[in-house]
Write a protein that holds these residues in place. Structure first.
Motif, short mmCIF file in Angstrom:
data_model
loop_
_atom_site.label_atom_id
_atom_site.label_comp_id
_atom_site.label_asym_id
_atom_site.label_seq_id
_atom_site.Cartn_x
_atom_site.Cartn_y
_atom_site.Cartn_z
N LYS A 188 0.82 -1.20 0.00
CA LYS A 188 0.00 0.00 0.00
C LYS A 188 0.86 1.26 0.00
O LYS A 188 0.54 2.25 -0.67
CB LYS A 188 -0.93 -0.01 1.21
CG LYS A 188 -2.01 -1.09 1.15
CD LYS A 188 -2.92 -1.02 2.36
CE LYS A 188 -4.02 -2.09 2.26
NZ LYS A 188 -4.93 -2.06 3.45
N GLU A 191 2.10 1.76 -3.41
CA GLU A 191 1.07 2.34 -4.27
C GLU A 191 0.98 3.84 -4.08
O GLU A 191 0.89 4.61 -5.05
CB GLU A 191 -0.28 1.69 -3.94
CG GLU A 191 -1.44 2.24 -4.77
CD GLU A 191 -2.77 1.65 -4.33
OE1 GLU A 191 -3.77 1.88 -5.03
OE2 GLU A 191 -2.80 0.97 -3.29
N GLN A 192 1.06 4.28 -2.81
CA GLN A 192 1.03 5.72 -2.53
C GLN A 192 2.25 6.42 -3.10
O GLN A 192 2.17 7.53 -3.66
CB GLN A 192 0.93 5.94 -1.01
CG GLN A 192 0.87 7.40 -0.61
CD GLN A 192 -0.35 8.11 -1.17
OE1 GLN A 192 -1.45 7.58 -1.11
NE2 GLN A 192 -0.16 9.31 -1.73
N THR A 194 3.95 5.49 -5.68
CA THR A 194 3.79 5.56 -7.13
C THR A 194 2.93 6.75 -7.53
O THR A 194 3.23 7.47 -8.49
CB THR A 194 3.15 4.26 -7.64
OG1 THR A 194 3.96 3.15 -7.26
CG2 THR A 194 3.04 4.27 -9.16
N ASP A 195 1.86 6.99 -6.76
CA ASP A 195 1.03 8.16 -7.02
C ASP A 195 1.82 9.45 -6.79
O ASP A 195 1.67 10.42 -7.56
CB ASP A 195 -0.21 8.14 -6.11
CG ASP A 195 -1.14 6.99 -6.45
OD1 ASP A 195 -1.07 6.47 -7.57
OD2 ASP A 195 -1.94 6.58 -5.56
N ASP A 196 2.64 9.48 -5.74
CA ASP A 196 3.46 10.67 -5.48
C ASP A 196 4.44 10.92 -6.62
O ASP A 196 4.66 12.07 -7.04
CB ASP A 196 4.23 10.50 -4.17
CG ASP A 196 3.31 10.49 -2.97
OD1 ASP A 196 2.15 10.94 -3.10
OD2 ASP A 196 3.73 10.00 -1.89
N ALA A 198 4.05 9.98 -9.71
CA ALA A 198 3.28 10.45 -10.86
C ALA A 198 2.89 11.92 -10.73
O ALA A 198 2.71 12.62 -11.73
CB ALA A 198 2.03 9.59 -11.03
N ALA A 199 2.79 12.40 -9.49
CA ALA A 199 2.47 13.81 -9.23
C ALA A 199 3.73 14.68 -9.22
O ALA A 199 3.70 15.80 -8.72
CB ALA A 199 1.74 13.94 -7.91
N ARG A 201 6.52 14.39 -7.56
CA ARG A 201 7.33 14.49 -6.35
C ARG A 201 8.48 13.49 -6.51
O ARG A 201 8.43 12.35 -6.03
CB ARG A 201 6.48 14.21 -5.12
CG ARG A 201 5.47 15.33 -4.84
CD ARG A 201 4.81 15.14 -3.49
NE ARG A 201 3.78 14.11 -3.53
CZ ARG A 201 2.49 14.33 -3.87
NH1 ARG A 201 2.10 15.56 -4.20
NH2 ARG A 201 1.63 13.34 -3.89
N THR A 204 10.57 11.10 -4.00
CA THR A 204 9.88 10.03 -3.27
C THR A 204 10.76 8.77 -3.24
O THR A 204 11.21 8.29 -4.28
CB THR A 204 8.54 9.70 -3.94
OG1 THR A 204 7.72 10.87 -3.93
CG2 THR A 204 7.84 8.57 -3.20
#
Length: 225
Positions: A188, A191-192, A194-196, A198-199, A201, A204
Motif C-alpha cells: 500500500k 502504491e502511494q 507511485t502516485d506521489d 506520478a504527481a 514528487r 519520493t
C-alpha cells in the motif's frame, strides 16, 4: 463475465485468500467429521454385536443349573445383574412350560438429534437363544440391546471434533489475516509512492521492508525513481 466472476474480481487479495481458505477448511473439515462419525459408528455396530453374543453366552452358562432345577429366584437375580450394563435394555427367559421372567431397564435419555441418529444408523440386536443343557430345551433366552448410549457417545465425540475444528479454523484465519495484512502494508505504501511519483514528487523513496520479494520490489522502485 457472469455475476460470481465479477464479484470475485472486485474482491481484494486479502478477501480472496480468506474466502478460499474458508472454502478449503469447510470441505476438509466436513470430510473429516463425516469419516470420523462413520468409523466410530461402524466400531459401535461391531462392538454391540460382539457384546450381544457375549451376553448370550454368559447367560447360557449362568442359567444352566438354575433352569434345570427350576430356581426362579436365581434366574431373576442373574437377569437383573445383566442390566447393570448401560447398553442392555431388556433380558428375558421363558421356560418350555411358558413361565416367563423378564427384567427391563428404564430408557436412557437420547441426547443426539434425530438427524444424527438417522445418519449413524446403529441397529440394536434383539435376538435370543435356546437354553439347552444336555441336548434338552430349558427355555428361550432373549437379550435386547439399546443403541442410545452409543449414539450419545458418538454425539459427544462429534461435538468435541467440531469444537477442535472450529478452534483450528479460527486460528488459521487469524494467522492468515495477520500475515497478509502485515505483508500488504508495504504494498500500500508502494502504491502511494507511485502516485506521489506520478504527481512529480521526484524525491519520493521508500524504506525496504516486508518480505524478500517486497524488499526487492521496493528497491526496484527506488532505482526507477
Amino acid at each position: 463475465m457472469n455475476a460470481p466472476a465479477r464479484l470475485w474480481m472486485r474482491l481484494s487479495l486479502l478477501r480472496r485468500v480468506m474466502v478460499s481458505a474458508a472454502a478449503a477448511l469447510f470441505v476438509a473439515g466436513s470430510v473429516m467429521l463425516i469419516l470420523s462419525v462413520s468409523l466410530d459408528a461402524e466400531f459401535s455396530r461391531e462392538q454391540m454385536r460382539d457384546t450381544h453374543a457375549i451376553e448370550l453366552d454368559a447367560l447360557v452358562l449362568a442359567l444352566a443349573e438354575p433352569a434345570v432345577i427350576g430356581d426362579f429366584a436365581t434366574i431373576e437375580l442373574t437377569l437383573r445383574e445383566r442390566l447393570k450394563r448401560a447398553d442392555i435394555h431388556r433380558v428375558a427367559w421363558v421356560s418350555p412350560k411358558g413361565i416367563a421372567i423378564e427384567v427391563a431397564d428404564k430408557s436412557v435419555e437420547l441426547r443426539a438429534p434425530a438427524v444424527f441418529v438417522a445418519l449413524a444408523r446403529i441397529p440394536a440386536p434383539k435376538d435370543g437363544r435356546v437354553l439347552s443343557v444336555g441336548g434338552r430345551n430349558y427355555g428361550q433366552l432373549t437379550v435386547e440391546m439399546t443403541a442410545t448410549p452409543a449414539y450419545n457417545r458418538l454425539w459427544e465425540a462429534f461435538l468435541s471434533h467440531l469444537a477442535v475444528l472450529i478452534l483450528a479454523s479460527l486460528l488459521d484465519f487469524a494467522g492468515i489475516w495477520w500475515i497478509l495484512r502485515s505483508g500488504l502494508q508495504p504494498l500500500k505504501r508502494l502504491e502511494q509512492a507511485t502516485d506521489d511519483l506520478a504527481a512529480r514528487r521526484l524525491d519520493t523513496r521508500l524504506a525496504a521492508e516486508g518480505s524478500p520479494e517486497m524488499r526487492h520490489l521496493i528497491a526496484s522502485f527506488n532505482r526507477m525513481a
